[in-house]
Design a protein around this motif. Structure first.
Motif, PDB file in Angstrom:
ATOM      1  N   ASP A   1       7.645   0.743   2.461  1.00 39.53           N
ATOM      2  CA  ASP A   1       7.487   2.171   2.731  1.00 39.53           C
ATOM      3  C   ASP A   1       6.005   2.496   2.846  1.00 39.53           C
ATOM      4  OD1 ASP A   1      10.201   2.361   2.578  1.00 39.53           O
ATOM      5  OD2 ASP A   1      10.237   3.374   0.646  1.00 39.53           O
ATOM      6  N   ILE A   2       5.678   3.300   3.821  1.00 36.98           N
ATOM      7  CA  ILE A   2       4.305   3.764   4.009  1.00 36.98           C
ATOM      8  C   ILE A   2       4.276   5.232   3.597  1.00 36.98           C
ATOM      9  CG2 ILE A   2       2.425   4.122   5.644  1.00 36.98           C
ATOM     10  CD1 ILE A   2       3.673   1.864   7.346  1.00 36.98           C
ATOM     11  N   GLU A   3       3.413   5.521   2.628  1.00 37.57           N
ATOM     12  CA  GLU A   3       3.306   6.879   2.108  1.00 37.57           C
ATOM     13  C   GLU A   3       1.930   7.450   2.411  1.00 37.57           C
ATOM     14  OE1 GLU A   3       4.080   6.239  -2.022  1.00 37.57           O
ATOM     15  OE2 GLU A   3       6.209   5.880  -1.695  1.00 37.57           O
ATOM     16  N   ASP A   4       1.871   8.761   2.568  1.00 38.95           N
ATOM     17  CA  ASP A   4       0.586   9.414   2.821  1.00 38.95           C
ATOM     18  C   ASP A   4      -0.132   9.694   1.495  1.00 38.95           C
ATOM     19  OD1 ASP A   4       1.812  11.666   1.704  1.00 38.95           O
ATOM     20  OD2 ASP A   4       1.959  12.735   3.607  1.00 38.95           O
ATOM     21  N   GLU A   5      -1.226  10.423   1.568  1.00 39.49           N
ATOM     22  CA  GLU A   5      -2.032  10.701   0.378  1.00 39.49           C
ATOM     23  C   GLU A   5      -1.289  11.497  -0.687  1.00 39.49           C
ATOM     24  OE1 GLU A   5      -5.280  12.563   2.429  1.00 39.49           O
ATOM     25  OE2 GLU A   5      -6.488  10.742   2.274  1.00 39.49           O
ATOM     26  N   SER A   6      -0.252  12.213  -0.276  1.00 37.86           N
ATOM     27  CA  SER A   6       0.560  13.003  -1.210  1.00 37.86           C
ATOM     28  C   SER A   6       1.754  12.219  -1.730  1.00 37.86           C
ATOM     29  CB  SER A   6       1.062  14.273  -0.521  1.00 37.86           C
ATOM     30  OG  SER A   6      -0.005  15.022  -0.027  1.00 37.86           O
ATOM     31  N   ASN A   7       1.756  10.909  -1.460  1.00 41.52           N
ATOM     32  CA  ASN A   7       2.862  10.020  -1.838  1.00 41.52           C
ATOM     33  C   ASN A   7       4.182  10.401  -1.181  1.00 41.52           C
ATOM     34  OD1 ASN A   7       1.213   8.411  -3.459  1.00 41.52           O
ATOM     35  ND2 ASN A   7       1.482   9.794  -5.183  1.00 41.52           N
TER      36      ASN A   7
ATOM     37  N   MET B   1     -11.249   9.800   6.235  1.00 36.96           N
ATOM     38  CA  MET B   1     -10.112   9.060   6.724  1.00 36.96           C
ATOM     39  C   MET B   1      -8.958   9.192   5.734  1.00 36.96           C
ATOM     40  SD  MET B   1     -10.467   5.304   8.496  1.00 36.96           S
ATOM     41  CE  MET B   1     -12.195   5.087   8.185  1.00 36.96           C
ATOM     42  N   PRO B   2      -7.735   9.354   6.226  1.00 36.60           N
ATOM     43  CA  PRO B   2      -6.593   9.467   5.319  1.00 36.60           C
ATOM     44  C   PRO B   2      -6.278   8.135   4.630  1.00 36.60           C
ATOM     45  CG  PRO B   2      -5.892   9.751   7.612  1.00 36.60           C
ATOM     46  CD  PRO B   2      -7.371   9.557   7.612  1.00 36.60           C
ATOM     47  N   ALA B   3      -5.712   8.229   3.454  1.00 40.05           N
ATOM     48  CA  ALA B   3      -5.284   7.041   2.716  1.00 40.05           C
ATOM     49  C   ALA B   3      -3.768   6.886   2.861  1.00 40.05           C
ATOM     50  CB  ALA B   3      -5.656   7.164   1.255  1.00 40.05           C
ATOM     51  N   TYR B   4      -3.341   5.646   2.989  1.00 39.98           N
ATOM     52  CA  TYR B   4      -1.920   5.324   3.083  1.00 39.98           C
ATOM     53  C   TYR B   4      -1.601   4.283   2.017  1.00 39.98           C
ATOM     54  CZ  TYR B   4      -1.984   7.635   7.603  1.00 39.98           C
ATOM     55  OH  TYR B   4      -2.122   8.561   8.606  1.00 39.98           O
ATOM     56  N   CYS B   5      -0.434   4.414   1.422  1.00 38.09           N
ATOM     57  CA  CYS B   5       0.008   3.464   0.412  1.00 38.09           C
ATOM     58  C   CYS B   5       1.180   2.668   0.978  1.00 38.09           C
ATOM     59  CB  CYS B   5       0.440   4.201  -0.857  1.00 38.09           C
ATOM     60  SG  CYS B   5       0.951   3.075  -2.166  1.00 38.09           S
ATOM     61  N   PHE B   6       1.112   1.351   0.827  1.00 37.40           N
ATOM     62  CA  PHE B   6       2.185   0.458   1.259  1.00 37.40           C
ATOM     63  C   PHE B   6       2.931   0.018   0.001  1.00 37.40           C
ATOM     64  CE2 PHE B   6      -1.427  -0.029   4.129  1.00 37.40           C
ATOM     65  CZ  PHE B   6      -0.840   0.372   5.310  1.00 37.40           C
ATOM     66  N   GLN B   7       4.195   0.404  -0.090  1.00 39.42           N
ATOM     67  CA  GLN B   7       4.988   0.142  -1.293  1.00 39.42           C
ATOM     68  C   GLN B   7       6.216  -0.682  -0.931  1.00 39.42           C
ATOM     69  OE1 GLN B   7       4.347   1.251  -4.617  1.00 39.42           O
ATOM     70  NE2 GLN B   7       5.944  -0.241  -4.965  1.00 39.42           N
ATOM     71  N   LEU B   8       6.306  -1.881  -1.484  1.00 36.27           N
ATOM     72  CA  LEU B   8       7.455  -2.748  -1.245  1.00 36.27           C
ATOM     73  C   LEU B   8       8.617  -2.272  -2.107  1.00 36.27           C
ATOM     74  CD1 LEU B   8       8.553  -5.292   0.125  1.00 36.27           C
ATOM     75  CD2 LEU B   8       7.732  -6.587  -1.844  1.00 36.27           C
ATOM     76  N   ARG B   9       9.765  -2.048  -1.483  1.00 38.98           N
ATOM     77  CA  ARG B   9      10.953  -1.594  -2.202  1.00 38.98           C
ATOM     78  C   ARG B   9      12.105  -2.553  -1.909  1.00 38.98           C
ATOM     79  NH1 ARG B   9       9.044   2.849  -4.342  1.00 38.98           N
ATOM     80  NH2 ARG B   9       7.904   4.340  -3.105  1.00 38.98           N
ATOM     81  N   THR B  10      12.711  -3.076  -2.982  1.00 40.58           N
ATOM     82  CA  THR B  10      13.846  -3.989  -2.840  1.00 40.58           C
ATOM     83  C   THR B  10      14.975  -3.505  -3.745  1.00 40.58           C
ATOM     84  OG1 THR B  10      12.985  -5.457  -4.555  1.00 40.58           O
ATOM     85  CG2 THR B  10      12.383  -5.973  -2.277  1.00 40.58           C
ATOM     86  N   PRO B  11      16.202  -4.009  -3.521  1.00 39.83           N
ATOM     87  CA  PRO B  11      17.354  -3.536  -4.302  1.00 39.83           C
ATOM     88  C   PRO B  11      17.258  -3.812  -5.807  1.00 39.83           C
ATOM     89  CG  PRO B  11      18.097  -4.691  -2.347  1.00 39.83           C
ATOM     90  CD  PRO B  11      16.606  -4.885  -2.439  1.00 39.83           C
ATOM     91  N   ASP B  12      16.446  -4.770  -6.249  1.00 39.13           N
ATOM     92  CA  ASP B  12      16.399  -5.096  -7.676  1.00 39.13           C
ATOM     93  C   ASP B  12      15.589  -4.089  -8.497  1.00 39.13           C
ATOM     94  OD1 ASP B  12      13.758  -5.707  -7.108  1.00 39.13           O
ATOM     95  OD2 ASP B  12      14.013  -7.861  -7.363  1.00 39.13           O
ATOM     96  N   HIS B  13      14.880  -3.191  -7.851  1.00 34.76           N
ATOM     97  CA  HIS B  13      14.144  -2.096  -8.492  1.00 34.76           C
ATOM     98  C   HIS B  13      13.010  -2.547  -9.414  1.00 34.76           C
ATOM     99  CE1 HIS B  13      17.025   0.670  -6.805  1.00 34.76           C
ATOM    100  NE2 HIS B  13      17.994  -0.018  -7.345  1.00 34.76           N
ATOM    101  N   HIS B  14      12.588  -3.807  -9.328  1.00 28.07           N
ATOM    102  CA  HIS B  14      11.434  -4.255 -10.097  1.00 28.07           C
ATOM    103  C   HIS B  14      10.160  -3.843  -9.366  1.00 28.07           C
ATOM    104  CE1 HIS B  14      14.485  -7.043 -11.800  1.00 28.07           C
ATOM    105  NE2 HIS B  14      13.830  -6.724 -12.905  1.00 28.07           N
ATOM    106  N   PRO B  15       9.065  -3.648 -10.107  1.00 28.42           N
ATOM    107  CA  PRO B  15       7.804  -3.302  -9.434  1.00 28.42           C
ATOM    108  C   PRO B  15       7.380  -4.417  -8.488  1.00 28.42           C
ATOM    109  CG  PRO B  15       7.614  -3.122 -11.823  1.00 28.42           C
ATOM    110  CD  PRO B  15       8.946  -3.722 -11.533  1.00 28.42           C
ATOM    111  N   HIS B  16       6.933  -4.026  -7.328  1.00 28.33           N
ATOM    112  CA  HIS B  16       6.513  -4.997  -6.322  1.00 28.33           C
ATOM    113  C   HIS B  16       5.132  -4.644  -5.799  1.00 28.33           C
ATOM    114  CE1 HIS B  16      10.340  -7.102  -6.125  1.00 28.33           C
ATOM    115  NE2 HIS B  16      10.937  -5.931  -6.122  1.00 28.33           N
ATOM    116  N   ALA B  17       4.666  -5.480  -4.930  1.00 25.98           N
ATOM    117  CA  ALA B  17       3.329  -5.312  -4.366  1.00 25.98           C
ATOM    118  C   ALA B  17       3.136  -3.926  -3.770  1.00 25.98           C
ATOM    119  CB  ALA B  17       3.095  -6.373  -3.301  1.00 25.98           C
ATOM    120  N   ALA B  18       1.992  -3.370  -4.037  1.00 26.17           N
ATOM    121  CA  ALA B  18       1.604  -2.091  -3.446  1.00 26.17           C
ATOM    122  C   ALA B  18       0.129  -2.190  -3.082  1.00 26.17           C
ATOM    123  CB  ALA B  18       1.837  -0.944  -4.415  1.00 26.17           C
ATOM    124  N   GLU B  19      -0.209  -1.520  -2.026  1.00 24.14           N
ATOM    125  CA  GLU B  19      -1.600  -1.535  -1.579  1.00 24.14           C
ATOM    126  C   GLU B  19      -1.929  -0.160  -1.011  1.00 24.14           C
ATOM    127  OE1 GLU B  19      -3.771  -3.585   2.139  1.00 24.14           O
ATOM    128  OE2 GLU B  19      -2.988  -5.006   0.678  1.00 24.14           O
TER     129      GLU B  19
END
Length: 77
Positions: free
Chosen positions: A55-61, A1-19
């Motif tokens: 943002d939803i990214e694939d296995e290759s980011n 099964m493919p892996a997907y990464c969920f990356q929260l991106r906001t204007p402040d550019h601080h690291p946010h939740a990722a899964e």
């Protein structure tokens, strides 16, 4: 099964939740992404002030989809 990464991106550019999750396809990744973003917004004190995207990214980011937080805020209100 493919892996997907969920990356929260906001204007402040601080690291946010990722899964990272293994899901059967992009359709399932979009559904999971909406749930993930809604849970983040519900836990935020002032969701109307949140800007950015999940943002939803694939296995290759590589980005494969983007969920705008402003759209979800409108759905939750």
């Amino acid at each position: 099964m493919p892996a997907y990464c969920f990356q929260l991106r906001t204007p402040d550019h601080h690291p946010h939740a990722a899964e990272r999750r293994e899901l059967p396809d992009l359709r399932h990744a979009l559904i999971a992404g909406h749930h993930f973003a809604r849970n983040l917004l519900r836990g935020h004190a002032g969701p109307k002030q949140i800007r950015g995207s999940l943002d939803i990214e694939d296995e290759s980011n590589q980005p494969v989809a983007r969920i705008l937080l402003a759209d979800l805020v409108r759905q939750l209100s």
